[in-house]
Enzyme design. Structure first.
Site, short mmCIF file in Angstrom:
data_model
loop_
_atom_site.label_atom_id
_atom_site.label_comp_id
_atom_site.label_asym_id
_atom_site.label_seq_id
_atom_site.Cartn_x
_atom_site.Cartn_y
_atom_site.Cartn_z
N HIS A 215 -11.56 37.39 78.68
CA HIS A 215 -11.84 38.57 78.22
C HIS A 215 -12.42 38.18 76.93
CE1 HIS A 215 -9.13 36.01 75.08
NE2 HIS A 215 -9.48 37.40 73.47
C1 UD1 Z 1 -8.65 40.76 70.81
C2 UD1 Z 1 -10.20 40.66 69.77
C3 UD1 Z 1 -10.09 38.86 70.26
C4 UD1 Z 1 -8.79 38.57 70.54
C5 UD1 Z 1 -8.30 39.45 72.00
C6 UD1 Z 1 -6.92 39.04 72.61
C7 UD1 Z 1 -11.30 41.20 67.44
C8 UD1 Z 1 -12.77 41.98 67.43
N1 UD1 Z 1 -11.74 40.80 69.13
O1 UD1 Z 1 -9.86 41.62 71.55
O2 UD1 Z 1 -10.73 38.57 69.00
O3 UD1 Z 1 -8.83 36.96 71.15
O4 UD1 Z 1 -7.93 41.12 70.86
O5 UD1 Z 1 -6.00 39.17 73.26
O6 UD1 Z 1 -10.71 42.00 67.04
N2 UD1 Z 1 -7.51 48.33 75.40
C9 UD1 Z 1 -6.74 48.16 76.25
N3 UD1 Z 1 -5.58 48.04 76.07
C10 UD1 Z 1 -4.86 47.13 74.78
C11 UD1 Z 1 -5.68 46.49 74.41
C12 UD1 Z 1 -7.13 46.73 74.48
O7 UD1 Z 1 -7.22 49.01 76.86
O8 UD1 Z 1 -3.25 47.80 75.12
C13 UD1 Z 1 -9.20 47.72 75.95
C14 UD1 Z 1 -9.86 48.90 74.85
O9 UD1 Z 1 -11.14 49.72 75.81
C15 UD1 Z 1 -10.16 48.55 74.20
C16 UD1 Z 1 -11.00 46.78 75.14
O10 UD1 Z 1 -9.47 46.67 75.69
O11 UD1 Z 1 -11.63 48.75 74.01
C17 UD1 Z 1 -10.98 45.32 73.62
O12 UD1 Z 1 -9.60 45.19 72.87
P1 UD1 Z 1 -9.72 45.03 71.28
O13 UD1 Z 1 -8.22 44.52 70.61
O14 UD1 Z 1 -11.09 45.77 70.63
O15 UD1 Z 1 -10.85 43.45 71.28
P2 UD1 Z 1 -10.01 42.90 72.65
O16 UD1 Z 1 -11.17 41.89 73.46
O17 UD1 Z 1 -9.24 42.70 73.20
N1 UDP Z 2 -0.71 35.40 76.93
C1 UDP Z 2 0.10 36.81 77.15
N2 UDP Z 2 -0.36 37.57 78.81
C2 UDP Z 2 -1.07 36.81 79.21
C3 UDP Z 2 -2.45 36.39 78.80
C4 UDP Z 2 -2.04 35.52 77.78
O1 UDP Z 2 0.98 36.50 77.23
O2 UDP Z 2 -1.50 37.78 80.02
C5 UDP Z 2 -0.73 34.62 75.87
C6 UDP Z 2 -1.13 33.48 75.78
O3 UDP Z 2 -0.27 32.59 76.21
C7 UDP Z 2 -0.70 33.19 74.39
C8 UDP Z 2 -1.93 34.26 73.68
O4 UDP Z 2 -1.06 35.18 74.82
O5 UDP Z 2 0.51 32.75 73.24
C9 UDP Z 2 -3.26 34.20 74.04
O6 UDP Z 2 -3.96 35.29 73.64
P1 UDP Z 2 -5.66 36.45 73.95
O7 UDP Z 2 -5.78 35.13 75.26
O8 UDP Z 2 -5.58 37.76 74.16
O9 UDP Z 2 -5.95 35.59 72.80
P2 UDP Z 2 -6.40 34.55 71.38
O10 UDP Z 2 -5.56 33.21 71.78
O11 UDP Z 2 -8.07 34.15 72.75
O12 UDP Z 2 -6.88 34.88 70.38
#
Ligand code: UD1
Ligand code: UDP
Length: 375
Positions: A215
């Protein structure tokens, strides 16, 4: 003492469960917690599922900020958090990790002179093209209590000028820094056995499958990198089943970034199971029963180690140096050949040691006690 805890993205919701549990079990007479959800993540399987499954108290506020560009998203959160802090008058603001929700809360609270407790402080990738690196550096440097999960994180903070000396009363100008273990390790230990109850759902998993998550924006937003990573996934699927719970960001970007041929191959290949994001208990189950984990997630790298599984890291560097130094993870970037080579090497090796590196499973208690003692 009143704490407001800020959550927004999936991993922060999961992390909050460890601290809330510690407060509920051991500090409920001294600490009151008000949870504020920024709404950064909002899909049912990126947010709601964790509250029900992990006994997390309901947020008193959901700021419903949603997705957007960094500036707008962070600004909206900051504005709304400021209003909530005015209404709640907390004694401290607790933030987790390095997301835009973390940064927004740090900005709002620091200007209002509210002490910031940063959990997962000190981590560095030394790569400022990563938005999280900017968020964590800025947040650390306005925090009053900084809790690092690792020795490397603690050492980073000392190198950046934080003092090893602990003040009896910490302030933003005289912050205290601790190496206290990882609250995610608290969670894995606590939920590991409960996770076994989810096994029915995964009867389609073959023995020795490979679990994969992708992601990180550096991968999803770059066609060459995405193509190379998914080509590696397709190649590995010739030997092993791949299970890939798909982050919504990656789901959105795949059709734009991957060649039509590769998209078709991924969709038609019966050995590649692309599924919706799973719950935390399901994820722990999937991690524990996999033979190898390919990931660009911070949390998943660590959980792989907690559950004694090797990992291939789909990034050019990692903040979690310890697991690489132990030889239990390898940084492969988006290099298809290296990913396949290291994956095959891990899959072919005998069971290995995973010495404990992330504390004793009681980081949450330590954090609560330290807040009470020093703020
Ligand atoms: C964010 C965090 C990242 C973290 C990740 C965990 C920042 C800059 N990034 O990244 O550090 O590792 O969360 O998962 O804060 N979207 C949906 N539904 C949701 C959420 C997101 O469809 O419930 C989609 C949207 O298109 C959105 C994109 O995901 O634009 C990115 O979401 P965003 O929260 O901006 O960043 P992440 O890549 O999720
Ligand atoms: N996780 C989850 N479901 C998923 C993928 C990840 O519950 O489908 C959990 C995972 O076990 C971990 C956390 O989400 O505890 C990690 O989040 P993510 O990978 O979104 O973000 P990051 O840790 O890179 O910020």
């Amino acid at each position: 003492m009143k704490l407001t805890t800020i959550i927004g993205a999936r991993p922060q919701i999961i992390k909050a469960s460890a601290l809330s549990r510690a407060i509920r079990n051991n500090f409920s007479d001294k600490l009151e917690e008000v949870i504020i959800h920024t709404g950064q993540h909002y899909d049912q399987n990126m947010s709601e599922v964790f509250f029900t499954e992990l006994d997390i108290p309901r947020p008193k506020y959901n700021l419903a900020v949603g997705s957007g560009k960094h500036g707008k998203q962070t600004a909206l959160m900051t504005e709304r958090l400021e209003e909530v802090f005015e209404a709640e008058q907390p004694d401290a603001v607790v933030v987790y990790g390095d997301t835009n929700s973390t940064l927004a809360a740090a900005l709002a609270a620091s200007k209002m002179l509210i002490p910031i407790v940063h959990i997962e402080a000190g981590l560095r990738s030394f790569n400022k093209s990563m938005p999280e690196e900017i968020n964590r550096i800025l947040c650390d440097h306005v925090s009053t209590l900084l809790f690092s999960p690792t020795q490397t994180g603690y050492d980073n903070l000392i190198r950046e000028g934080f003092s090893k000396q602990l003040s009896p009363k910490a302030t933003a100008d005289h912050p205290n820094v601790y190496h206290c273990g990882d609250i995610m390790y608290d969670n894995t230990l606590f939920f590991e056995h409960r996770a076994e109850n989810t096994c029915q759902k995964f009867s389609f998993c073959q023995p020795s499958y490979v679990l994969c998550t992708i992601h990180r924006n550096s991968n999803t937003d770059n066609s060459e990198r995405m193509q190379s990573i998914f080509e590696a996934v397709a190649q590995l699927s010739r030997q092993r089943q791949i299970i890939l719970p798909l982050h919504p960001r990656t789901k959105k970007m795949m059709p734009q970034m991957l060649s039509p041929n590769l998209m078709r191959e991924l969709q038609d290949n019966p050995n590649i199971n692309i599924i919706e994001p799973v719950s935390f208990l399901e994820m722990i189950y999937l991690e524990k029963h996999s033979s190898l984990i390919l990931t660009d997630s911070g949390g998943v790298q660590k959980e792989a180690y907690f559950l004694k599984r090797p990992s291939v890291i789909l990034r050019s560097e990692t903040e979690w140096q310890e697991i690489v130094q132990q030889g239990r993870a390898f940084v492969c970037d988006a290099d298809k050949d290296l990913i396949c080579q290291k994956a095959e090497a891990f899959l072919g090796e005998p069971p290995a040691d995973y010495p404990p590196l992330f504390g004793n499973g009681r980081a949450g208690d330590f954090i609560c006690q330290t807040i009470l003692d020093t703020l």
